[in-house]
Scaffold this motif. Structure first.
Motif, mmCIF file in Angstrom:
data_model
loop_
_atom_site.group_PDB
_atom_site.id
_atom_site.type_symbol
_atom_site.label_atom_id
_atom_site.label_comp_id
_atom_site.label_asym_id
_atom_site.label_seq_id
_atom_site.Cartn_x
_atom_site.Cartn_y
_atom_site.Cartn_z
ATOM 1 N N PRO A 27 0.521 -1.009 -0.103
ATOM 2 C CA PRO A 27 0.122 -0.157 0.245
ATOM 3 C C PRO A 27 0.496 1.484 0.200
ATOM 4 C CG PRO A 27 -0.692 -1.345 1.719
ATOM 5 C CD PRO A 27 0.297 -2.398 0.925
ATOM 6 N N GLU A 28 0.299 2.229 -0.919
ATOM 7 C CA GLU A 28 0.573 4.001 -1.227
ATOM 8 C C GLU A 28 1.249 4.318 0.619
ATOM 9 O OE1 GLU A 28 3.625 5.918 -2.966
ATOM 10 O OE2 GLU A 28 2.331 4.267 -4.048
ATOM 11 N N GLN A 29 0.184 3.929 1.233
ATOM 12 C CA GLN A 29 0.638 4.858 2.440
ATOM 13 C C GLN A 29 1.616 4.149 3.111
ATOM 14 O OE1 GLN A 29 -2.472 5.170 4.159
ATOM 15 N NE2 GLN A 29 -2.093 6.297 6.934
ATOM 16 N N MET A 30 1.497 2.804 2.986
ATOM 17 C CA MET A 30 3.030 2.034 3.953
ATOM 18 C C MET A 30 4.585 2.395 3.729
ATOM 19 S SD MET A 30 3.245 -1.750 4.893
ATOM 20 C CE MET A 30 1.394 -2.107 5.576
ATOM 21 N N LYS A 31 4.376 3.004 2.193
ATOM 22 C CA LYS A 31 5.397 3.204 1.643
ATOM 23 C C LYS A 31 6.459 4.304 1.798
ATOM 24 C CE LYS A 31 4.530 0.116 -3.272
ATOM 25 N NZ LYS A 31 4.575 0.371 -3.659
ATOM 26 N N GLN A 32 5.153 5.239 2.002
ATOM 27 C CA GLN A 32 5.173 6.402 2.865
ATOM 28 C C GLN A 32 5.711 6.343 3.720
ATOM 29 O OE1 GLN A 32 1.721 8.967 1.382
ATOM 30 N NE2 GLN A 32 1.570 9.114 -0.679
ATOM 31 N N THR A 33 5.099 6.168 4.522
ATOM 32 C CA THR A 33 6.289 5.876 5.892
ATOM 33 C C THR A 33 6.906 5.253 6.415
ATOM 34 O OG1 THR A 33 3.162 5.530 6.892
ATOM 35 C CG2 THR A 33 4.804 4.860 8.007
ATOM 36 N N VAL A 34 7.066 4.134 5.306
ATOM 37 C CA VAL A 34 8.421 3.390 5.601
ATOM 38 C C VAL A 34 9.630 4.146 5.510
ATOM 39 C CG1 VAL A 34 9.806 1.039 4.463
ATOM 40 C CG2 VAL A 34 7.841 0.873 5.422
ATOM 41 N N MET A 35 8.912 5.663 4.139
ATOM 42 C CA MET A 35 10.528 6.020 3.826
ATOM 43 C C MET A 35 10.699 7.272 4.332
ATOM 44 S SD MET A 35 11.187 5.619 0.534
ATOM 45 C CE MET A 35 12.567 6.515 0.538
ATOM 46 N N ILE A 36 9.780 7.276 5.659
ATOM 47 C CA ILE A 36 9.550 8.774 5.931
ATOM 48 C C ILE A 36 10.750 7.982 7.565
ATOM 49 C CG2 ILE A 36 8.817 10.236 7.767
ATOM 50 C CD1 ILE A 36 6.252 10.101 6.735
ATOM 51 N N ALA A 37 10.689 7.245 7.604
ATOM 52 C CA ALA A 37 10.858 6.359 9.111
ATOM 53 C C ALA A 37 12.792 5.738 8.454
ATOM 54 C CB ALA A 37 10.301 5.092 9.223
ATOM 55 N N SER A 147 10.875 -1.207 -3.893
ATOM 56 C CA SER A 147 9.481 -0.990 -3.560
ATOM 57 C C SER A 147 8.940 0.519 -4.114
ATOM 58 C CB SER A 147 9.324 -1.757 -1.901
ATOM 59 O OG SER A 147 9.051 -0.818 -1.254
ATOM 60 N N THR A 148 9.522 1.982 -3.457
ATOM 61 C CA THR A 148 8.564 3.101 -3.803
ATOM 62 C C THR A 148 9.448 3.267 -4.994
ATOM 63 O OG1 THR A 148 9.212 3.112 -1.421
ATOM 64 C CG2 THR A 148 8.488 5.651 -2.517
ATOM 65 N N LEU A 149 10.524 3.803 -5.217
ATOM 66 C CA LEU A 149 11.743 4.141 -6.594
ATOM 67 C C LEU A 149 11.167 3.279 -7.541
ATOM 68 C CD1 LEU A 149 14.495 6.445 -3.936
ATOM 69 C CD2 LEU A 149 11.615 6.890 -4.527
ATOM 70 N N GLY A 150 11.680 1.914 -8.057
ATOM 71 C CA GLY A 150 11.453 1.298 -8.469
ATOM 72 C C GLY A 150 13.178 0.860 -9.025
ATOM 73 N N VAL A 151 13.196 0.396 -10.426
ATOM 74 C CA VAL A 151 13.649 0.266 -10.715
ATOM 75 C C VAL A 151 15.345 0.471 -10.885
ATOM 76 C CG1 VAL A 151 14.087 0.295 -13.135
ATOM 77 C CG2 VAL A 151 15.049 -1.929 -12.226
ATOM 78 N N GLY A 152 15.711 1.956 -10.880
ATOM 79 C CA GLY A 152 16.375 2.569 -10.779
ATOM 80 C C GLY A 152 17.238 2.413 -9.494
ATOM 81 N N VAL A 153 17.186 1.684 -8.520
ATOM 82 C CA VAL A 153 18.163 1.518 -7.238
ATOM 83 C C VAL A 153 18.819 0.729 -8.023
ATOM 84 C CG1 VAL A 153 18.369 1.066 -5.067
ATOM 85 C CG2 VAL A 153 16.018 1.488 -5.643
ATOM 86 N N LEU A 154 18.113 -0.523 -8.433
ATOM 87 C CA LEU A 154 19.417 -1.826 -9.386
ATOM 88 C C LEU A 154 20.840 -0.915 -9.697
ATOM 89 C CD1 LEU A 154 19.319 -4.450 -9.655
ATOM 90 C CD2 LEU A 154 18.404 -3.858 -11.912
ATOM 91 N N PHE A 155 20.698 -0.025 -10.533
ATOM 92 C CA PHE A 155 21.835 0.814 -11.221
ATOM 93 C C PHE A 155 22.804 1.613 -10.088
ATOM 94 C CE2 PHE A 155 18.633 0.145 -14.567
ATOM 95 C CZ PHE A 155 19.286 0.037 -15.372
#
Length: 233
Positions: A27-37, A147-155
């Motif tokens: 869920p998007e709200q969970m992702k946002q909260t995790v990113m804030i943490a 899970s939030t920002l996508g495949v760019g993290v891989l590079f």
């Protein structure tokens, strides 16, 4: 093998990203909260690192001159350009904001005490314990970021390997020319300077203020030069 820790760290990021891409239905709200943490944790970590300095005036001077150099070289723009090229190649609509993921993850994984100290340990003592620990942390962080920002993290695994591997190889060559006291002083000021940059990354993640952190990266080189000059005089 001097590069063993750097290789494992890059693999940890890749594996974490791949797992994170499979969990994008969180869920998007969970992702946002995790990113804030994560953002809050990064700020606290950066402040803790910044307090390791023996002479914070050196850190301030390094940040000022390093930022001037970074702005002149437009490092942030160039870093975003790389991400944008990847975005065009892979397609933003299917893979998320690749530029943002690449830049954010690269800065988080590259700037920090563990990257510097771990690479130095690999090069100076062939001890990879710090980088192996960092690999686990980065793997988990890349999972959440992907899970939030996508495949760019891989590079981001590429600059992480090049940066840490470069430090390890350099340290392996020059360690015979540096005293233990100089190494301790250098690591302390590098840690403190990197801590300020880490705190800036956390502020960006929290959305408080968008800081062009990549343009602060030359501070790492400037602080090294200042410490070496100060030690010899």
């Amino acid at each position: 093998m001097v590069l063993f820790g750097s290789v494992v760290n890059a693999l940890g990021i890749i594996i974490g990203t791949l797992i994170g891409l499979l969990l994008r239905r969180i869920p998007e709200q969970m992702k946002q909260t995790v990113m804030i943490a994560i953002g809050l944790s990064v700020v606290v970590l950066g402040l803790d690192m910044a307090l390791k300095s023996n002479d914070f005036f050196i850190v301030i001077v390094s940040l000022v001159f390093g930022t001037v150099i970074g702005e002149w070289l437009r490092l942030e723009d160039h870093l975003h350009s790389i991400g944008t090229v990847l975005e065009r190649k892979l397609g933003k609509s299917q893979n998320g904001n690749i530029a943002q993921g690449f830049v954010t993850a690269t800065l988080i994984f590259v700037v920090g005490a563990m990257a510097i100290i771990g690479a130095l340990d690999s090069g100076l003592r062939n001890d990879h314990a710090v980088l192996l620990t960092k690999s686990m942390i980065d793997g988990f962080t890349s999972l959440v970021l992907a899970s939030t920002l996508g495949v760019g993290v891989l590079f981001s695994a590429i600059p992480v390997f090049l940066y840490q591997g470069g430090i390890a190889l350099f340290a392996n060559v020059i360690h015979q020319f540096l005293s233990d006291s100089l190494l301790e002083l250098l690591i302390a000021e590098l840690t403190a300077t990197g801590g300020v940059l880490i705190a800036a990354i956390g502020i960006n993640m929290l959305g408080i203020k968008q800081i062009r952190v990549a343009n602060l990266l030359p501070s790492i080189i400037v602080v090294t030069i200042i410490v070496l000059v100060q030690y010899n005089y």
